[in-house]
Scaffold this motif. Structure first.
Motif, PDB file in Angstrom:
ATOM      1  N   PHE A   1       5.857 -19.865  30.843  1.00  0.00           N
ATOM      2  CA  PHE A   1       5.539 -20.490  32.116  1.00  0.00           C
ATOM      3  C   PHE A   1       4.255 -19.874  32.668  1.00  0.00           C
ATOM      4  O   PHE A   1       4.018 -18.673  32.520  1.00  0.00           O
ATOM      5  N   SER A   2       3.440 -20.702  33.302  1.00  0.00           N
ATOM      6  CA  SER A   2       2.151 -20.237  33.817  1.00  0.00           C
ATOM      7  C   SER A   2       1.962 -20.691  35.255  1.00  0.00           C
ATOM      8  O   SER A   2       2.246 -21.842  35.592  1.00  0.00           O
ATOM      9  N   MET A   3       1.462 -19.762  36.088  1.00  0.00           N
ATOM     10  CA  MET A   3       1.183 -20.070  37.492  1.00  0.00           C
ATOM     11  C   MET A   3      -0.191 -19.522  37.854  1.00  0.00           C
ATOM     12  O   MET A   3      -0.436 -18.324  37.704  1.00  0.00           O
ATOM     13  N   LEU A   4      -1.076 -20.402  38.299  1.00  0.00           N
ATOM     14  CA  LEU A   4      -2.421 -20.004  38.708  1.00  0.00           C
ATOM     15  C   LEU A   4      -2.497 -20.000  40.223  1.00  0.00           C
ATOM     16  O   LEU A   4      -2.390 -21.053  40.859  1.00  0.00           O
ATOM     17  N   LEU A   5      -2.653 -18.812  40.793  1.00  0.00           N
ATOM     18  CA  LEU A   5      -2.814 -18.676  42.233  1.00  0.00           C
ATOM     19  C   LEU A   5      -4.314 -18.642  42.523  1.00  0.00           C
ATOM     20  O   LEU A   5      -4.995 -17.659  42.215  1.00  0.00           O
TER      21      LEU A   5
ATOM     22  N   ASN B   1      -7.827 -27.668  45.800  1.00  0.00           N
ATOM     23  CA  ASN B   1      -8.767 -26.879  46.586  1.00  0.00           C
ATOM     24  C   ASN B   1      -8.313 -25.427  46.588  1.00  0.00           C
ATOM     25  O   ASN B   1      -7.256 -25.097  46.030  1.00  0.00           O
ATOM     26  N   SER B   2      -9.084 -24.558  47.221  1.00  0.00           N
ATOM     27  CA  SER B   2      -8.708 -23.150  47.294  1.00  0.00           C
ATOM     28  C   SER B   2      -7.394 -22.993  48.060  1.00  0.00           C
ATOM     29  O   SER B   2      -6.962 -23.905  48.776  1.00  0.00           O
ATOM     30  N   ASP B   3      -6.779 -21.837  47.923  1.00  0.00           N
ATOM     31  CA  ASP B   3      -5.479 -21.540  48.522  1.00  0.00           C
ATOM     32  C   ASP B   3      -4.417 -22.517  48.005  1.00  0.00           C
ATOM     33  O   ASP B   3      -3.830 -23.301  48.752  1.00  0.00           O
ATOM     34  N   CYS B   4      -4.185 -22.448  46.717  1.00  0.00           N
ATOM     35  CA  CYS B   4      -3.158 -23.295  46.109  1.00  0.00           C
ATOM     36  C   CYS B   4      -2.571 -22.591  44.902  1.00  0.00           C
ATOM     37  O   CYS B   4      -3.095 -21.570  44.423  1.00  0.00           O
ATOM     38  N   LEU B   5      -1.477 -23.143  44.414  1.00  0.00           N
ATOM     39  CA  LEU B   5      -0.811 -22.629  43.227  1.00  0.00           C
ATOM     40  C   LEU B   5      -0.647 -23.782  42.246  1.00  0.00           C
ATOM     41  O   LEU B   5      -0.180 -24.861  42.623  1.00  0.00           O
ATOM     42  N   LEU B   6      -1.042 -23.572  41.000  1.00  0.00           N
ATOM     43  CA  LEU B   6      -0.874 -24.569  39.948  1.00  0.00           C
ATOM     44  C   LEU B   6       0.212 -24.072  38.999  1.00  0.00           C
ATOM     45  O   LEU B   6       0.147 -22.935  38.530  1.00  0.00           O
TER      46      LEU B   6
ATOM     47  N   TYR C   1       7.514 -36.477  38.217  1.00  0.00           N
ATOM     48  CA  TYR C   1       7.058 -37.389  39.262  1.00  0.00           C
ATOM     49  C   TYR C   1       6.140 -36.702  40.272  1.00  0.00           C
ATOM     50  O   TYR C   1       5.647 -37.334  41.192  1.00  0.00           O
ATOM     51  N   ASP C   2       5.961 -35.403  40.129  1.00  0.00           N
ATOM     52  CA  ASP C   2       5.301 -34.630  41.172  1.00  0.00           C
ATOM     53  C   ASP C   2       4.026 -33.974  40.662  1.00  0.00           C
ATOM     54  O   ASP C   2       3.829 -33.796  39.463  1.00  0.00           O
ATOM     55  N   THR C   3       3.188 -33.577  41.581  1.00  0.00           N
ATOM     56  CA  THR C   3       1.946 -32.877  41.264  1.00  0.00           C
ATOM     57  C   THR C   3       2.226 -31.419  40.897  1.00  0.00           C
ATOM     58  O   THR C   3       3.169 -30.823  41.418  1.00  0.00           O
ATOM     59  N   PRO C   4       1.400 -30.824  40.018  1.00  0.00           N
ATOM     60  CA  PRO C   4       1.540 -29.392  39.727  1.00  0.00           C
ATOM     61  C   PRO C   4       0.898 -28.518  40.799  1.00  0.00           C
ATOM     62  O   PRO C   4       0.976 -27.288  40.742  1.00  0.00           O
ATOM     63  N   VAL C   5       0.247 -29.153  41.788  1.00  0.00           N
ATOM     64  CA  VAL C   5      -0.503 -28.426  42.815  1.00  0.00           C
ATOM     65  C   VAL C   5       0.376 -28.152  44.029  1.00  0.00           C
ATOM     66  O   VAL C   5       0.935 -29.068  44.635  1.00  0.00           O
ATOM     67  N   VAL C   6       0.500 -26.874  44.374  1.00  0.00           N
ATOM     68  CA  VAL C   6       1.197 -26.471  45.597  1.00  0.00           C
ATOM     69  C   VAL C   6       0.135 -25.993  46.586  1.00  0.00           C
ATOM     70  O   VAL C   6      -0.497 -24.950  46.383  1.00  0.00           O
ATOM     71  N   ASN C   7      -0.102 -26.764  47.644  1.00  0.00           N
ATOM     72  CA  ASN C   7      -1.076 -26.367  48.654  1.00  0.00           C
ATOM     73  C   ASN C   7      -0.444 -25.347  49.592  1.00  0.00           C
ATOM     74  O   ASN C   7       0.669 -25.544  50.084  1.00  0.00           O
ATOM     75  N   LEU C   8      -1.153 -24.249  49.845  1.00  0.00           N
ATOM     76  CA  LEU C   8      -0.588 -23.126  50.584  1.00  0.00           C
ATOM     77  C   LEU C   8      -1.272 -22.934  51.934  1.00  0.00           C
ATOM     78  O   LEU C   8      -2.503 -23.008  52.036  1.00  0.00           O
ATOM     79  N   ILE C   9      -0.470 -22.698  52.957  1.00  0.00           N
ATOM     80  CA  ILE C   9      -1.029 -22.300  54.253  1.00  0.00           C
ATOM     81  C   ILE C   9      -1.388 -20.816  54.148  1.00  0.00           C
ATOM     82  O   ILE C   9      -0.926 -20.125  53.225  1.00  0.00           O
ATOM     83  N   PRO C  10      -2.222 -20.280  55.074  1.00  0.00           N
ATOM     84  CA  PRO C  10      -2.684 -18.887  54.949  1.00  0.00           C
ATOM     85  C   PRO C  10      -1.572 -17.856  54.763  1.00  0.00           C
ATOM     86  O   PRO C  10      -1.698 -16.955  53.934  1.00  0.00           O
TER      87      PRO C  10
ATOM     88  N   ALA D   1       7.326 -23.088  49.510  1.00  0.00           N
ATOM     89  CA  ALA D   1       6.057 -23.718  49.890  1.00  0.00           C
ATOM     90  C   ALA D   1       5.979 -25.139  49.348  1.00  0.00           C
ATOM     91  O   ALA D   1       5.529 -26.065  50.038  1.00  0.00           O
ATOM     92  N   LYS D   2       6.444 -25.345  48.099  1.00  0.00           N
ATOM     93  CA  LYS D   2       6.411 -26.679  47.497  1.00  0.00           C
ATOM     94  C   LYS D   2       7.366 -27.624  48.226  1.00  0.00           C
ATOM     95  O   LYS D   2       7.036 -28.797  48.473  1.00  0.00           O
ATOM     96  N   ILE D   3       8.528 -27.126  48.597  1.00  0.00           N
ATOM     97  CA  ILE D   3       9.497 -27.950  49.315  1.00  0.00           C
ATOM     98  C   ILE D   3       8.953 -28.355  50.685  1.00  0.00           C
ATOM     99  O   ILE D   3       9.098 -29.504  51.112  1.00  0.00           O
ATOM    100  N   GLU D   4       8.283 -27.427  51.362  1.00  0.00           N
ATOM    101  CA  GLU D   4       7.665 -27.746  52.652  1.00  0.00           C
ATOM    102  C   GLU D   4       6.556 -28.772  52.483  1.00  0.00           C
ATOM    103  O   GLU D   4       6.387 -29.671  53.312  1.00  0.00           O
ATOM    104  N   GLN D   5       5.814 -28.654  51.395  1.00  0.00           N
ATOM    105  CA  GLN D   5       4.761 -29.632  51.101  1.00  0.00           C
ATOM    106  C   GLN D   5       5.360 -31.021  50.924  1.00  0.00           C
ATOM    107  O   GLN D   5       4.843 -32.010  51.444  1.00  0.00           O
TER     108      GLN D   5
END
Length: 275
Positions: free
Chosen positions: A23-27, A45-50, A98-107, A149-153
């Protein structure tokens, strides 16, 4: 490799197609661009997790300078299925077609995940024999925070006008129910009383994937799960997935995943104790 944390200062690590057996996660703390996963492109964009599952093909195409941290973990080190009651990230961060691999993160989310990643890296680098229990604890926290974070997104997206149309919710349910027996887009069009062309157009517009892609990916997810979590033979798994010819199934699996079913089983740390 059981667990690895790597800082990167550019996108050169990911500018060719990757199929990792972990498994791989890019912060990503800096940069923007697109990521290609399973032949589908997503913007980030910046501040995300793939997030990418085992042997899931992906490639990153940055449009500007990119910096961040890569966290890899092998399922033999931390099995998502075994720890599903503690970390419910399978289907949230990984293996959701069905979902994006991008998790957009708040600060606050970005700061929290960065701190945990740094703690993981420090434990690995500063000790000759890192404490596995400590590493697993940090990894669990990272996965839990990322899943939240993904669930909130998702919740934020659900209140937007672009909410998943009913016909596509019905399509998702139909695929989950019939993916072992119904293989063609026409089968689902007939089942849902929608023209195949219209259903495929809606799928492409909303999920960024063709109906054929959705059906194929669902089969592959199940095949991977069976190969890792059970001691069934490849022939048994092929038959349960609706393939009478085990060799045709093996060729199909290799075409989609990049390795044969047996190599997949061998390299992801197949563990009979999970059965």
């Amino acid at each position: 490799m059981a667990l690895k944390v790597t800082c990167f200062k550019d996108g050169s690590l990911f500018n060719s197609l990757k199929r990792y057996n972990y498994f791989s996660m890019l912060l990503i703390s800096k940069g923007e661009g697109s990521v290609l996963r399973d032949d589908t492109s997503y913007e980030f964009n910046s501040d995300c997790l793939l997030c990418f599952a085992i042997y899931q093909p992906f490639m990153v195409k940055p449009k500007s300078e990119m910096e961040g941290v890569l966290v890899n973990f092998h399922p033999a080190f931390f099995c998502l299925f075994k720890h599903r009651s503690e970390v419910s990230c399978n289907g949230v961060l990984f293996n959701n077609l069905y979902d994006t691999p991008v998790v957009n993160l708040i600060p606050d989310e970005m700061r929290s995940l960065s701190i945990i990643a740094d703690q993981l890296r420090t434990e690995i680098q500063k000790r000759e024999h890192p404490d596995q229990d400590v590493l697993i604890s940090y990894l669990k926290i990272f996965l839990i925070e990322a899943s939240r974070a993904k669930i909130e997104q998702r919740r934020g997206e659900e209140v937007q006008p672009a909410k998943t149309p009913l016909k596509l919710e019905n399509l998702k349910n139909a695929i989950e129910t019939h993916y072992k027996s119904l293989r063609s887009p026409g089968d689902y069009g007939e089942l849902l009383h929608i023209s195949t062309k219209a259903l495929n157009k809606a799928s492409k517009a909303h999920f960024n994937k063709t109906l054929t892609d959705l059906i194929a990916e669902r089969l592959i997810i199940e095949a991977k799960r069976e190969l890792y979590l059970t001691s069934k033979s490849v022939k048994e798994i092929a038959f349960e997935l609706g393939y009478e010819d085990e060799f045709y199934f093996s060729r199909y699996f290799k075409k989609k995943v990049g390795v044969s079913p047996q190599i997949f089983r061998d390299t992801v740390g197949f563990d009979k104790s999970t059965t």
